[in-house]
Motif scaffolding. Sequence first.
Motif, PDB file in Angstrom:
ATOM      1  N   GLY A 363       0.759  -1.238   0.000  1.00 58.32           N
ATOM      2  CA  GLY A 363       0.000   0.000   0.000  1.00 58.32           C
ATOM      3  C   GLY A 363       0.785   1.279   0.000  1.00 58.32           C
ATOM      4  N   LEU A 364       2.102   1.191  -0.001  1.00 56.17           N
ATOM      5  CA  LEU A 364       2.902   2.413  -0.045  1.00 56.17           C
ATOM      6  C   LEU A 364       2.945   2.975  -1.463  1.00 56.17           C
ATOM      7  CD1 LEU A 364       6.015   1.486   2.177  1.00 56.17           C
ATOM      8  CD2 LEU A 364       3.908   2.641   2.855  1.00 56.17           C
ATOM      9  N   SER A 365       3.187   4.260  -1.591  1.00 62.44           N
ATOM     10  CA  SER A 365       3.404   4.861  -2.901  1.00 62.44           C
ATOM     11  C   SER A 365       4.718   4.342  -3.455  1.00 62.44           C
ATOM     12  CB  SER A 365       3.459   6.385  -2.790  1.00 62.44           C
ATOM     13  OG  SER A 365       4.601   6.785  -2.054  1.00 62.44           O
ATOM     14  N   SER A 366       4.913   4.454  -4.754  1.00 60.84           N
ATOM     15  CA  SER A 366       6.151   3.952  -5.362  1.00 60.84           C
ATOM     16  C   SER A 366       7.377   4.652  -4.787  1.00 60.84           C
ATOM     17  CB  SER A 366       6.106   4.115  -6.885  1.00 60.84           C
ATOM     18  OG  SER A 366       5.913   5.477  -7.230  1.00 60.84           O
ATOM     19  N   GLU A 367       7.233   5.958  -4.471  1.00 59.43           N
ATOM     20  CA  GLU A 367       8.367   6.707  -3.925  1.00 59.43           C
ATOM     21  C   GLU A 367       8.715   6.230  -2.516  1.00 59.43           C
ATOM     22  OE1 GLU A 367       9.665  11.354  -3.016  1.00 59.43           O
ATOM     23  OE2 GLU A 367       7.766  10.891  -3.985  1.00 59.43           O
ATOM     24  N   ARG A 368       7.686   6.067  -1.667  1.00 63.20           N
ATOM     25  CA  ARG A 368       7.944   5.606  -0.300  1.00 63.20           C
ATOM     26  C   ARG A 368       8.403   4.157  -0.285  1.00 63.20           C
ATOM     27  NH1 ARG A 368       3.339   6.623   3.859  1.00 63.20           N
ATOM     28  NH2 ARG A 368       5.027   5.812   5.191  1.00 63.20           N
ATOM     29  N   ALA A 369       7.846   3.348  -1.202  1.00 59.38           N
ATOM     30  CA  ALA A 369       8.260   1.942  -1.282  1.00 59.38           C
ATOM     31  C   ALA A 369       9.733   1.836  -1.618  1.00 59.38           C
ATOM     32  CB  ALA A 369       7.425   1.219  -2.338  1.00 59.38           C
ATOM     33  N   CYS A 370      10.210   2.728  -2.480  1.00 60.15           N
ATOM     34  CA  CYS A 370      11.622   2.733  -2.875  1.00 60.15           C
ATOM     35  C   CYS A 370      12.515   3.184  -1.722  1.00 60.15           C
ATOM     36  CB  CYS A 370      11.807   3.640  -4.088  1.00 60.15           C
ATOM     37  SG  CYS A 370      13.504   3.764  -4.661  1.00 60.15           S
ATOM     38  N   LYS A 371      12.129   4.267  -1.070  1.00 58.14           N
ATOM     39  CA  LYS A 371      12.973   4.837  -0.009  1.00 58.14           C
ATOM     40  C   LYS A 371      13.099   3.907   1.191  1.00 58.14           C
ATOM     41  CE  LYS A 371      12.428   9.763  -1.018  1.00 58.14           C
ATOM     42  NZ  LYS A 371      11.921  11.074  -0.524  1.00 58.14           N
ATOM     43  N   SER A 372      12.046   3.159   1.487  1.00 57.30           N
ATOM     44  CA  SER A 372      12.074   2.301   2.667  1.00 57.30           C
ATOM     45  C   SER A 372      12.630   0.912   2.389  1.00 57.30           C
ATOM     46  CB  SER A 372      10.658   2.181   3.253  1.00 57.30           C
ATOM     47  OG  SER A 372       9.764   1.629   2.303  1.00 57.30           O
ATOM     48  N   ALA A 373      12.944   0.604   1.154  1.00 63.17           N
ATOM     49  CA  ALA A 373      13.437  -0.730   0.795  1.00 63.17           C
ATOM     50  C   ALA A 373      14.931  -0.870   1.105  1.00 63.17           C
ATOM     51  CB  ALA A 373      13.181  -1.006  -0.687  1.00 63.17           C
ATOM     52  N   ILE A 374      15.370  -2.110   1.313  1.00 67.49           N
ATOM     53  CA  ILE A 374      16.789  -2.422   1.489  1.00 67.49           C
ATOM     54  C   ILE A 374      17.554  -1.928   0.279  1.00 67.49           C
ATOM     55  CG2 ILE A 374      18.452  -4.321   1.675  1.00 67.49           C
ATOM     56  CD1 ILE A 374      16.072  -5.936   2.921  1.00 67.49           C
ATOM     57  N   LYS A 375      18.719  -1.372   0.501  1.00 65.84           N
ATOM     58  CA  LYS A 375      19.519  -0.823  -0.593  1.00 65.84           C
ATOM     59  C   LYS A 375      20.497  -1.867  -1.133  1.00 65.84           C
ATOM     60  CE  LYS A 375      17.647   3.227  -0.127  1.00 65.84           C
ATOM     61  NZ  LYS A 375      16.581   2.848   0.796  1.00 65.84           N
ATOM     62  N   ALA A 376      20.917  -1.668  -2.371  1.00 63.82           N
ATOM     63  CA  ALA A 376      21.980  -2.493  -2.938  1.00 63.82           C
ATOM     64  C   ALA A 376      23.241  -2.280  -2.112  1.00 63.82           C
ATOM     65  CB  ALA A 376      22.231  -2.110  -4.394  1.00 63.82           C
ATOM     66  N   GLY A 377      23.929  -3.378  -1.752  1.00 61.27           N
ATOM     67  CA  GLY A 377      25.133  -3.279  -0.936  1.00 61.27           C
ATOM     68  C   GLY A 377      24.881  -3.445   0.550  1.00 61.27           C
ATOM     69  N   GLU A 378      23.604  -3.442   0.935  1.00 62.81           N
ATOM     70  CA  GLU A 378      23.251  -3.618   2.349  1.00 62.81           C
ATOM     71  C   GLU A 378      23.170  -5.112   2.666  1.00 62.81           C
ATOM     72  OE1 GLU A 378      19.578  -2.356   5.332  1.00 62.81           O
ATOM     73  OE2 GLU A 378      19.949  -1.225   3.489  1.00 62.81           O
ATOM     74  N   LYS A 379      23.920  -5.542   3.688  1.00 64.31           N
ATOM     75  CA  LYS A 379      24.001  -6.966   3.986  1.00 64.31           C
ATOM     76  C   LYS A 379      22.699  -7.497   4.572  1.00 64.31           C
ATOM     77  CE  LYS A 379      28.981  -7.516   4.553  1.00 64.31           C
ATOM     78  NZ  LYS A 379      30.065  -8.015   5.427  1.00 64.31           N
ATOM     79  N   LEU A 380      22.310  -8.672   4.089  1.00 59.90           N
ATOM     80  CA  LEU A 380      21.121  -9.364   4.590  1.00 59.90           C
ATOM     81  C   LEU A 380      21.538 -10.629   5.323  1.00 59.90           C
ATOM     82  CD1 LEU A 380      18.617  -9.323   1.572  1.00 59.90           C
ATOM     83  CD2 LEU A 380      18.523  -7.909   3.604  1.00 59.90           C
ATOM     84  N   SER A 381      20.811 -10.959   6.373  1.00 60.98           N
ATOM     85  CA  SER A 381      21.016 -12.246   7.027  1.00 60.98           C
ATOM     86  C   SER A 381      20.293 -13.323   6.228  1.00 60.98           C
ATOM     87  CB  SER A 381      20.478 -12.221   8.454  1.00 60.98           C
ATOM     88  OG  SER A 381      19.053 -12.084   8.428  1.00 60.98           O
ATOM     89  N   THR A 382      20.608 -14.567   6.494  1.00 65.12           N
ATOM     90  CA  THR A 382      19.931 -15.669   5.815  1.00 65.12           C
ATOM     91  C   THR A 382      18.433 -15.634   6.087  1.00 65.12           C
ATOM     92  OG1 THR A 382      21.907 -17.058   5.966  1.00 65.12           O
ATOM     93  CG2 THR A 382      19.813 -18.188   5.590  1.00 65.12           C
ATOM     94  N   ALA A 383      18.064 -15.309   7.330  1.00 59.37           N
ATOM     95  CA  ALA A 383      16.653 -15.250   7.688  1.00 59.37           C
ATOM     96  C   ALA A 383      15.933 -14.147   6.914  1.00 59.37           C
ATOM     97  CB  ALA A 383      16.509 -15.023   9.198  1.00 59.37           C
ATOM     98  N   GLN A 384      16.593 -12.973   6.779  1.00 64.01           N
ATOM     99  CA  GLN A 384      15.985 -11.871   6.033  1.00 64.01           C
ATOM    100  C   GLN A 384      15.786 -12.232   4.564  1.00 64.01           C
ATOM    101  OE1 GLN A 384      19.002  -8.952   7.260  1.00 64.01           O
ATOM    102  NE2 GLN A 384      17.320  -7.610   7.943  1.00 64.01           N
ATOM    103  N   ALA A 385      16.805 -12.867   3.983  1.00 67.97           N
ATOM    104  CA  ALA A 385      16.724 -13.247   2.573  1.00 67.97           C
ATOM    105  C   ALA A 385      15.609 -14.265   2.346  1.00 67.97           C
ATOM    106  CB  ALA A 385      18.056 -13.805   2.102  1.00 67.97           C
ATOM    107  N   ASN A 386      15.496 -15.249   3.234  1.00 64.52           N
ATOM    108  CA  ASN A 386      14.439 -16.261   3.100  1.00 64.52           C
ATOM    109  C   ASN A 386      13.050 -15.641   3.254  1.00 64.52           C
ATOM    110  OD1 ASN A 386      15.724 -18.746   2.522  1.00 64.52           O
ATOM    111  ND2 ASN A 386      16.487 -18.860   4.615  1.00 64.52           N
ATOM    112  N   LYS A 387      12.932 -14.649   4.155  1.00 65.31           N
ATOM    113  CA  LYS A 387      11.653 -13.976   4.338  1.00 65.31           C
ATOM    114  C   LYS A 387      11.253 -13.228   3.066  1.00 65.31           C
ATOM    115  CE  LYS A 387       9.224 -10.646   7.252  1.00 65.31           C
ATOM    116  NZ  LYS A 387       9.331  -9.653   8.347  1.00 65.31           N
ATOM    117  N   LEU A 388      12.234 -12.566   2.427  1.00 64.58           N
ATOM    118  CA  LEU A 388      11.952 -11.862   1.181  1.00 64.58           C
ATOM    119  C   LEU A 388      11.513 -12.834   0.091  1.00 64.58           C
ATOM    120  CD1 LEU A 388      14.841  -9.216   0.999  1.00 64.58           C
ATOM    121  CD2 LEU A 388      12.410  -8.778   1.365  1.00 64.58           C
ATOM    122  N   LEU A 389      12.178 -13.994   0.032  1.00 64.96           N
ATOM    123  CA  LEU A 389      11.816 -14.983  -0.992  1.00 64.96           C
ATOM    124  C   LEU A 389      10.403 -15.506  -0.774  1.00 64.96           C
ATOM    125  CD1 LEU A 389      15.147 -17.029  -1.297  1.00 64.96           C
ATOM    126  CD2 LEU A 389      14.179 -15.445  -2.967  1.00 64.96           C
TER     127      LEU A 389
END
Length: 424
Positions: A363-389
Amino acid sequence: MLVKFLPEEVRAKISAGEVIESPSDCVKELIENSLDASANRIEVEIIKGGKRYILVKDDGVGIHPEDLPRVILPFSTSKIERFEDLMSLRSYGFRGEGLHTISRVSRMLISSRFFNQETGYEMKVEEGKVVYVRERGMPVGTKVEVFDLFYNLPVRRNFLKKEDTERTRIIQLVKSYALVRPEVSFRLMSDGKEIMNLPSVKDPKERVEDIYNTRFEELLLERDGIKVRAFLSVSQKRGEIRLFINSRPVQNRELLEYIKRVVGNRRIGICFLEMPQYMLDVNVHPKKWDVRLMQVGKVKELISESIKRKAYLPSLSQEKGHYSAEPELVGIIESTIIVAKWMDSLYFIDQHLLEERINYEKGLSSERACKSAIKAGEKLSTAQANKLLKEWTKLSNPHTCPHGRPMHYRIPLKEVYKQIGREL
């Protein structure tokens, strides 16, 4: 008196310029005439990008000898008789101004043999006036030759684009009609060289793959009298969207932009819509490029559903053997690309674009969805990556970010095994 009536000759040239602004406009009108004449084969030849010479030749039913001088008259058409006929229109042309406008701004030669006649006739036209009509031997069909477009309108001629640009426009135009009419063979020559030679085919998918030289997936959906038939390229190299409504190429900006958002910027999407004629108005653009639609929201919904239904992610119903019902995390490349194995493929997923799409669908706007998303280069844990998948598999559009960029690149495992000499 300050207000004067323009002479007929001046009015005709002005109106001709509204319909015929370039060589590609000329080719469009002539190809549509050929298709309306039930042609099975259409040949197009141009010289100097169509500025010097245009030829369109077909094997259609031809023009009756008595009608030959009439085809260059304004509002002369065999397609409609009353305004109400527009509500059930199935032909490409209907205004009766194509040949008339071309004849006003060029030197033209029309040769045609009607299907039940023993001989053909040739008619020479200059500035809209018949120079002569004479018999000539020829097969059934019509050949129209256009010489020196805008020779009598030097200002308009000076505004034509470079030869390469005009040539490219004509190539794209012929491709459009070849896509929508696969049962018709098309051949295009430019300055003596063959540019395109497409034999007739029964399967539209075969024609699409012949033109683009890549594999496509076919998507079908029909509801409430509206039929969507789309072809999406499997590879993610370059983006191109084409739209056809009731077998007519159209440039409806609203629908084209919507399809692009759904498909993404790096896929080729060819969308064919079929709907009742009363749901659209084809008489809103001088060149018939645009149409006005009723229930455009329903059309968008069907397009989106047809694309998402087949998609490029395997559905859970395909699960069999050792395949997992959920994506398996393989690894993360440079804290940017999530690598996952799912069903029979490897997926390389941009972590920022994936979470951006997840945020957007919450439900976020495209601009807010972009700003609040994980950035390229930001490290993810295995749990975070699995949750995204896990969230990825639930998305209504799991292929592109809100701005239309593709979120992932897919490689079938079968292809990987093939490259290293093994079988899956």
